[in-house]
Design an enzyme around this catalytic site. Structure first.
Site, mmCIF file in Angstrom:
data_model
loop_
_atom_site.group_PDB
_atom_site.id
_atom_site.type_symbol
_atom_site.label_atom_id
_atom_site.label_comp_id
_atom_site.label_asym_id
_atom_site.label_seq_id
_atom_site.Cartn_x
_atom_site.Cartn_y
_atom_site.Cartn_z
ATOM 1 N N TYR A 49 0.859 -1.190 0.000
ATOM 2 C CA TYR A 49 0.000 0.000 0.000
ATOM 3 C C TYR A 49 0.886 1.227 0.000
ATOM 4 O O TYR A 49 1.840 1.314 0.795
ATOM 5 C CB TYR A 49 -0.887 -0.012 1.254
ATOM 6 C CG TYR A 49 -1.780 1.199 1.408
ATOM 7 C CD1 TYR A 49 -1.533 2.145 2.408
ATOM 8 C CD2 TYR A 49 -2.872 1.397 0.566
ATOM 9 C CE1 TYR A 49 -2.357 3.255 2.556
ATOM 10 C CE2 TYR A 49 -3.705 2.506 0.719
ATOM 11 C CZ TYR A 49 -3.437 3.431 1.719
ATOM 12 O OH TYR A 49 -4.262 4.530 1.870
ATOM 13 N N ASP B 111 9.401 3.114 -0.832
ATOM 14 C CA ASP B 111 8.360 3.799 -0.069
ATOM 15 C C ASP B 111 8.675 3.566 1.419
ATOM 16 O O ASP B 111 8.328 2.520 1.965
ATOM 17 C CB ASP B 111 6.980 3.260 -0.446
ATOM 18 C CG ASP B 111 5.896 3.907 0.409
ATOM 19 O OD1 ASP B 111 4.708 3.584 0.189
ATOM 20 O OD2 ASP B 111 6.229 4.710 1.293
ATOM 21 N N LYS C 195 4.744 9.808 8.386
ATOM 22 C CA LYS C 195 4.695 9.280 9.747
ATOM 23 C C LYS C 195 5.768 9.861 10.676
ATOM 24 O O LYS C 195 5.682 11.026 11.053
ATOM 25 C CB LYS C 195 4.725 7.743 9.678
ATOM 26 C CG LYS C 195 3.507 7.177 8.900
ATOM 27 C CD LYS C 195 3.517 5.679 8.840
ATOM 28 C CE LYS C 195 2.532 5.149 7.827
ATOM 29 N NZ LYS C 195 1.139 5.139 8.280
HETATM 30 P P1 KE4 Z 1 -0.761 8.611 4.256
HETATM 31 O O1 KE4 Z 1 -1.297 9.260 2.981
HETATM 32 O O2 KE4 Z 1 -1.829 7.797 4.972
HETATM 33 O O3 KE4 Z 1 -0.045 9.606 5.172
HETATM 34 O O4 KE4 Z 1 0.389 7.586 3.813
HETATM 35 C C1 KE4 Z 1 0.078 6.576 2.878
HETATM 36 C C2 KE4 Z 1 1.083 5.442 3.017
HETATM 37 C C3 KE4 Z 1 2.088 5.326 2.069
HETATM 38 N N1 KE4 Z 1 3.005 4.342 2.148
HETATM 39 C C4 KE4 Z 1 2.982 3.443 3.167
HETATM 40 C C5 KE4 Z 1 4.028 2.368 3.219
HETATM 41 C C6 KE4 Z 1 1.980 3.514 4.166
HETATM 42 O O5 KE4 Z 1 1.964 2.598 5.167
HETATM 43 C C7 KE4 Z 1 1.004 4.530 4.094
HETATM 44 C C8 KE4 Z 1 -0.122 4.654 5.097
HETATM 45 N N2 KE4 Z 1 -0.202 3.607 6.064
HETATM 46 C C9 KE4 Z 1 -1.514 3.304 6.583
HETATM 47 C C10 KE4 Z 1 -1.367 2.175 7.609
HETATM 48 N N3 KE4 Z 1 -1.249 0.922 7.035
HETATM 49 C C11 KE4 Z 1 -2.166 4.510 7.169
HETATM 50 C C12 KE4 Z 1 -3.376 4.220 8.025
HETATM 51 C C13 KE4 Z 1 -4.621 4.754 7.360
HETATM 52 O O6 KE4 Z 1 -4.780 4.590 6.121
HETATM 53 O O7 KE4 Z 1 -5.444 5.293 8.118
#
Ligand code: KE4
Length: 430
Positions: free
Chosen positions: A145, A240, A268
């Site tokens: 993801y 990523d 994060k």
């Molecule tokens: P954000 O757009 O949510 O800040 O980041 C996206 C993203 C990109 N790349 C990786 C490896 C990520 O884990 C994420 C976001 N992680 C999820 C948790 N698995 C965020 C939690 C959510 O979607 O509420």
């Protein structure tokens, strides 16, 4: 745990105004059943809900809270920034400080652009790669993801995987055709895509340690093989590191494994709990980004001094305290070994994958090394386990395909408590 009546009332009301009652799907408890808990306070490794129940927190806001909630040095930095002004929409010195800090911690990042989320970081990095190479296709991995940009929601992991919706409605055929799907830990699957799409692939984007299928660890030769292939085929290799960045080491997964990408994305931890993302890497690639080059990318609040004050405090603490990774490794090892001992006593041998402070207990006794092995997990039984742990004051990610995050604020005693709660919870659900 006492009842969670206020959470239930808030959730019923929230569903009238917010889709699904939440601002991000994975928070809604859809894959574990029941209603989400609403929180009002966090301190160190614990969070307290609106009914006064306190939990040991293994989400840490999905990764940002590597030092736990409200570490004093981050709170103080935010307070100071507040008095000077939260955002100007004009250059500020802290943006240069942040760029230098990132580059000093992650040597492959020669140039960096700040954004406001991980999704913005990954979608911008792909656009940079497409603008730099003039090619259109990208390779991603089934179950990984990278945020919710259209071209990633093709067999995505995390929420999309948990929802069993490998391809999200709203993504057009035109978009989907440029995203090629490979299998994690399967170099052959990548080579096949490269052969069938010769000179058309701009970038390969990967979570160097997957946190969105649960935790899935690359075999050593896998990352080396990808690096070699991308170099040979003029494919921009994007790590990523939104989840792994500054968590697996001060230089993220690339520092941990010793494999250097062309571009990296961050989120994060980099924001110290406030909305910050970043993408960066080789100068010759980043120079295509406007206004230096023709590839457009922008953001009203990108690099705002309030968020960067928290992020810079977090990264500054990491730079000054490299020993935190030993602590995170010790706590992670303690949890892993404790869970294994608990399962041994119960005669079950579920798979635990862990790298440092990223841990996942898969409800399958088979090894988990890619999407197809991850989805063999018994998600219904995980859901029961999740609630048993919640009732015992342990807040795990409310989905099997997520990572548990340990912070430097988690004590040995809290890990012991977690292991005992897991033993009792497993006994109830087996
Ligand atoms: P954000 O757009 O949510 O800040 O980041 C996206 C993203 C990109 N790349 C990786 C490896 C990520 O884990 C994420 C976001 N992680 C999820 C948790 N698995 C965020 C939690 C959510 O979607 O509420």
């Amino acid at each position: 745990m006492s009842k969670i009546l206020n959470s239930e009332k808030l959730f019923e009301e929230a569903k009238k105004y917010i889709p699904g009652g939440v601002n991000s799907p994975v928070r809604a408890f859809k894959s574990v059943g029941g209603n989400p808990v609403f929180f009002k306070h966090g301190q160190g490794s614990t969070m307290t809900d609106v009914d006064g129940n306190t939990y040991i927190d293994y989400i840490g806001s999905w990764g940002p809270h590597i030092f736990g909630h409200n570490p004093p040095f981050i709170v103080d930095a935010i307070k100071k920034a507040l008095t000077d002004g939260v955002s100007f929409g004009a250059p500020t010195a802290i943006e240069l400080e942040m760029a230098r800090m990132i580059s000093s911690l992650v040597p492959s990042v020669e140039m960096v652009r700040m954004v406001n989320s991980g999704t913005e970081a990954t979608m911008s990095a792909v656009r940079a790669a497409r603008g730099y190479t003039g090619k259109e296709k990208i390779i991603k991995f089934e179950g990984c993801y990278h945020g919710h940009a259209d071209f990633f929601l093709i067999k995505a992991g995390s929420g999309a995987l948990t929802f069993g919706v490998p391809t999200s409605p709203g993504v057009t055929e035109g978009t989907a055709k440029d995203t090629l799907i490979a299998q994690f830990n399967d170099l052959g699957s990548i080579k096949e895509l490269v052969e069938n799409n010769k000179n058309q692939i701009a970038a390969l984007i990967i979570e160097p340690v997957v946190g969105n299928m649960g935790v899935v660890i690359p075999e050593k030769e896998f990352l080396d093989g990808i690096r070699k292939l991308c170099t040979e085929e003029n494919i921009v290799l994007i790590f990523d590191e939104v989840m792994t960045g500054f968590r697996l080491s001060a230089a993220g997964a690339q520092g941990f494994f010793g494999v250097t990408p062309d571009l990296s994305t961050f989120g994060k931890v980099i924001g110290g709990g406030l909305p910050v993302g970043a993408f960066g890497g080789k100068k010759e690639i980043m120079q295509v980004i406007a206004p230096a080059g023709p590839v457009y990318q922008a953001g009203t609040l990108s690099g705002n001094p309030l968020a960067l004050s928290a992020g810079l405090a977090a990264l500054g603490y990491i730079k000054d305290n490299p020993g935190i990774y030993d602590t995170l490794e010790q706590r992670g090892k303690q949890l892993e070994e404790g869970l294994k001992d608990a399962m041994k006593k119960l005669g079950v041998n579920y798979t635990i994958n862990r790298v440092g402070s990223m841990v996942c207990l898969f409800f399958t006794e088979q090894p988990v090394f890619d999407y197809n092995t991850a989805i063999k997990s018994d998600t219904a039984r995980f859901g029961k386990f999740f609630h048993e742990m919640l009732d015992r004051g342990i807040y795990l990610p409310p989905a099997q395909f997520e990572a548990y995050f340990i912070s430097t604020a988690h004590t040995e005693e809290q890990i012991e408590l977690t292991v005992s709660a897991a033993y009792e919870s497993l006994r109830k659900v087996l």
